[in-house]
Design an enzyme around this catalytic site. Sequence first.
Site: not given
Length: 157
Positions: A139, A119
């Site tokens: 995401d 991430d």
Amino acid sequence: MGNFGKKVILAIPFAVFGADGIIKHYVEKKEEFDVPREAFSGRLLLRRHYNRGAAFGIGAGKPAFVTAVQGVLLSVSAACFAALLPKRGRIGLKAALGLILGGGASNFYDRLKRKHVVDYVSIPARWNFARRIVFNLSDVCILCGSLLLAVFGRKGK
């Protein structure tokens, strides 16, 4: 939807997978992502974070289980996308499934290859819990695809 439209819809998961993969590779190689830094006039924070769990780190202590569940969900998404692709219309639904499939495939690939998901974006909120949320392009695509699925997934839309 003509042949061109089918190709565009079919390109969505590949584009999401490829774009997120390129960004993740870049983030992994650059030391500058070790420390959060502002981007887009302070609207975003860029930093490297490894998520061994699902959303918000849920299940981080059971990565094999998280990977298995994600694999099942990814397979169901792929089957729905493949079954719907040759049918006429339902462009919004097809785009939604394409976004979910591309984002899910990118994160699943991370889990298989790296044993965690990379991430790299967070939002500089006032609340500490919100600042700890770190996400990636996949995401965002999964979230957008899910919202589109809710809108276009109703029968007759």
